[in-house]
Design an enzyme around this catalytic site. Structure first.
Site, short mmCIF file in Angstrom:
data_model
loop_
_atom_site.label_atom_id
_atom_site.label_comp_id
_atom_site.label_asym_id
_atom_site.label_seq_id
_atom_site.Cartn_x
_atom_site.Cartn_y
_atom_site.Cartn_z
N ASP A 12 -46.85 52.32 1.19
CA ASP A 12 -46.30 51.25 2.03
C ASP A 12 -46.55 51.48 3.51
O ASP A 12 -45.75 51.05 4.35
CB ASP A 12 -44.79 51.07 1.79
CG ASP A 12 -44.45 50.91 0.33
OD1 ASP A 12 -45.17 50.16 -0.35
OD2 ASP A 12 -43.49 51.54 -0.13
N LYS A 15 -51.51 49.91 4.47
CA LYS A 15 -52.93 50.10 4.09
C LYS A 15 -53.63 48.76 3.92
O LYS A 15 -54.80 48.63 4.23
CB LYS A 15 -53.04 50.82 2.74
CG LYS A 15 -52.74 52.28 2.79
CD LYS A 15 -52.96 52.90 1.43
CE LYS A 15 -51.98 52.43 0.39
NZ LYS A 15 -50.58 52.77 0.63
N GLY A 39 -48.01 47.37 -3.92
CA GLY A 39 -47.73 46.03 -3.40
C GLY A 39 -48.31 45.92 -2.01
O GLY A 39 -47.95 46.70 -1.13
N HIS A 40 -49.27 45.05 -1.82
CA HIS A 40 -49.93 44.92 -0.52
C HIS A 40 -49.77 43.50 0.00
O HIS A 40 -50.07 42.55 -0.71
CB HIS A 40 -51.44 45.18 -0.65
CG HIS A 40 -51.77 46.57 -1.09
ND1 HIS A 40 -52.96 46.91 -1.65
CD2 HIS A 40 -51.05 47.71 -1.02
CE1 HIS A 40 -52.97 48.20 -1.92
NE2 HIS A 40 -51.83 48.70 -1.56
N GLN A 220 -50.69 53.69 -3.06
CA GLN A 220 -49.64 54.70 -2.84
C GLN A 220 -50.03 55.60 -1.65
O GLN A 220 -50.59 55.09 -0.70
CB GLN A 220 -49.36 55.52 -4.10
CG GLN A 220 -48.68 54.73 -5.21
CD GLN A 220 -49.64 53.95 -6.08
OE1 GLN A 220 -50.66 54.45 -6.49
NE2 GLN A 220 -49.31 52.71 -6.36
P1 IMP Z 1 -44.78 54.82 -10.52
O1 IMP Z 1 -46.06 54.85 -9.76
O2 IMP Z 1 -44.29 53.44 -10.85
O3 IMP Z 1 -44.79 55.74 -11.70
O4 IMP Z 1 -43.62 55.42 -9.54
C1 IMP Z 1 -43.62 56.79 -9.13
C2 IMP Z 1 -43.14 56.91 -7.69
O5 IMP Z 1 -44.11 56.34 -6.82
C3 IMP Z 1 -41.82 56.19 -7.39
O6 IMP Z 1 -41.11 56.91 -6.41
C4 IMP Z 1 -42.27 54.86 -6.81
O7 IMP Z 1 -41.31 54.28 -5.98
C5 IMP Z 1 -43.49 55.33 -6.02
N1 IMP Z 1 -44.50 54.27 -5.82
C6 IMP Z 1 -45.36 53.79 -6.73
N2 IMP Z 1 -46.14 52.85 -6.17
C7 IMP Z 1 -45.77 52.76 -4.90
C8 IMP Z 1 -46.25 51.97 -3.79
O8 IMP Z 1 -47.19 51.19 -3.87
N3 IMP Z 1 -45.59 52.17 -2.61
C9 IMP Z 1 -44.59 53.06 -2.47
N4 IMP Z 1 -44.13 53.81 -3.46
C10 IMP Z 1 -44.71 53.67 -4.66
#
Ligand code: IMP
Length: 424
Positions: A12, A15, A39-40, A220
């Site tokens: 977040d 990017k 989420g972008h 991420q």
């Molecule tokens: P997962 O990727 O859904 O397995 O989540 C694992 C961790 O990564 C959690 O803490 C999520 O909140 C975090 N996370 C996954 N995708 C994003 C993103 O796009 N932005 C911020 N945090 C993310």
């Protein structure tokens, strides 16, 4: 020039905006890891577009936008995102989906959701999009790839091995409902038709002849990397620049630069350590001015001061050659701004200038700060580095010194135009 865009913190960081700007000059844009957990938001010509898996470069005409081999695709989420963007008039002729990308099956989302909802201890705070279980099965060699949806014999053969294992796991470990083979075959058939127009079976020929510039789009961030992040509070893929190679099918010799995107402060969603977190009015102020709520889950983001210890580590393991500093304008009304330059262990007074990789000791760490005077001025319409207020430039210079990398781009608002390119 081939560039990798990497999140340098916990995701977040903005990017999408940086990728969107760089995409204008690229011929090929490849998303190399992650899935619809990302989420972008991109604002272009006053229209807000929301992306999760589809590369935002799709907003430009005549670009090849690839959902790469290192990604995971949840077909129903792809369908939804695709439809919403179609409704906004987006042209999908440049979209390509790697046949090697992994498929998130319904049982992956079931398991992710159940694990998160029922965790007594060790909750990760995932997005519940089945990301971890999909990558787990990929590594365990019992995953399905996009190409499998297009070969009924292979699909049958694989499901005969996979489904009994998954059903046993669903029922005996999680107490969840099993799936019949017919249900899974119907699911695969339905979504193969939706993905079909974009599946890129002749990618090898294209890659052999590639001569334009490539933009590798990470999701991420470095601190969520499964190998280098705050494990186990991470995602299940490699957002670092190394992941751009494994997740795209293009080798390291293709990469000219790696831009790490970092906010002028830090945010995090989900569980896990966060040494500079502010559970006070200042944290609330950053959250409210910075609109810090997740695009995918709507969850409020935890906020804190810029953490140069973590960021220097991200420069190292993320392979960053420069940094894009975003959301600097969020500090426009602040009297004082802080940067964490070291951690102090409250148990024995030890000082950490290097990032301690055992995150279970982070609860004992206290951030040590340098304080900077704010610029108390609206910087959202400034377009050159020279025109930034002196206090703002001092802040940026100190960030560069502490993290050991130059700041090449500064973002002072959500719009494409609100961007400053800094030549060092
Ligand atoms: P997962 O990727 O859904 O397995 O989540 C694992 C961790 O990564 C959690 O803490 C999520 O909140 C975090 N996370 C996954 N995708 C994003 C993103 O796009 N932005 C911020 N945090 C993310």
């Amino acid at each position: 020039m081939n560039t990798v865009v990497v999140g340098a913190q916990w995701g977040d960081e903005g990017k999408a905006k940086i990728t969107d700007i760089l995409a204008e000059k690229a011929d090929v844009i490849i998303r190399y890891q992650g899935g619809c957990n990302a989420g972008h938001t991109v604002v272009a010509n006053n229209i807000t577009y929301k992306f999760h898996l589809i590369p935002s470069g799709i907003l430009y005409k005549n670009k090849i936008c690839v959902i790469g081999p290192g990604t995971v695709i949840m077909p129903e989420y792809f369908e939804k995102e695709h439809q919403e963007l179609l409704n906004q008039g987006v042209d999908f002729s440049g979209l390509r989906i790697s046949p090697l990308a992994s498929i998130t099956m319904p049982y992956h989302t079931d398991i992710d959701g159940f694990s998160e909802d029922n965790a007594q201890k060790g909750k990760i705070g995932t997005t519940k999009k089945g990301i971890g279980p999909t990558y787990t099965d990929k590594i365990a060699r019992i995953g399905l790839k996009v190409q499998d949806l297009f070969d009924i014999e292979t699909l049958n053969e694989k499901l005969d091995i996979i489904l009994p294992l998954k059903n046993k796991q669903l029922q005996e470990v999680y107490g969840l409902k099993p799936y019949t083979k017919e249900q899974i075959l119907n699911y695969c058939h339905k979504y193969s038709e939706i993905l079909a127009p974009y599946v890129w079976f002749d990618w090898q020929t294209f890659f052999e002849e590639i001569d334009g510039s490539v933009l590798f789009e990470g999701a991420q961030g470095v601190m969520l990397d499964v190998d280098y992040g705050t494990y186990p509070f991470v995602t299940s893929s490699n957002p670092i620049a190394g992941g751009a190679c494994t997740g795209s099918g293009l080798g390291p010799k293709m990469i000219d630069e790696v831009i790490g995107v970092a906010k002028a402060y830090v945010t995090r969603v989900g569980e896990g350590p966060f040494v500079t977190e502010l559970n006070d009015e200042t944290g609330m102020k950053i959250q409210s001015i910075g609109h810090e709520f997740g695009v995918t889950t709507g969850r409020p983001r935890r906020c804190g001061w810029f953490d140069a210890v973590t960021m220097r580590y991200a420069v190292l393991v993320g392979g960053l050659t420069s940094v894009a500093l975003t959301k600097l304008d969020v500090f426009d009304t602040f009297d004082n701004i802080k940067i964490c330059y070291a951690y102090e262990d409250t148990r024995d007074g030890a000082i950490y200038k290097n990032y301690p990789t055992n995150v279970f000791i982070h609860k004992y760490l206290k951030p040590l700060y340098e304080t900077f005077e704010g610029w108390r001025q609206d910087i959202t319409s400034i377009r050159t580095y020279e025109d930034l207020p002196e206090n703002c430039k001092k802040y940026i210079s100190r960030v560069e010194e502490l993290i050991g990398a130059p700041v090449s781009i500064i973002s002072v608002g959500p719009d494409r135009e609100q961007t400053i390119f800094k030549v060092s």
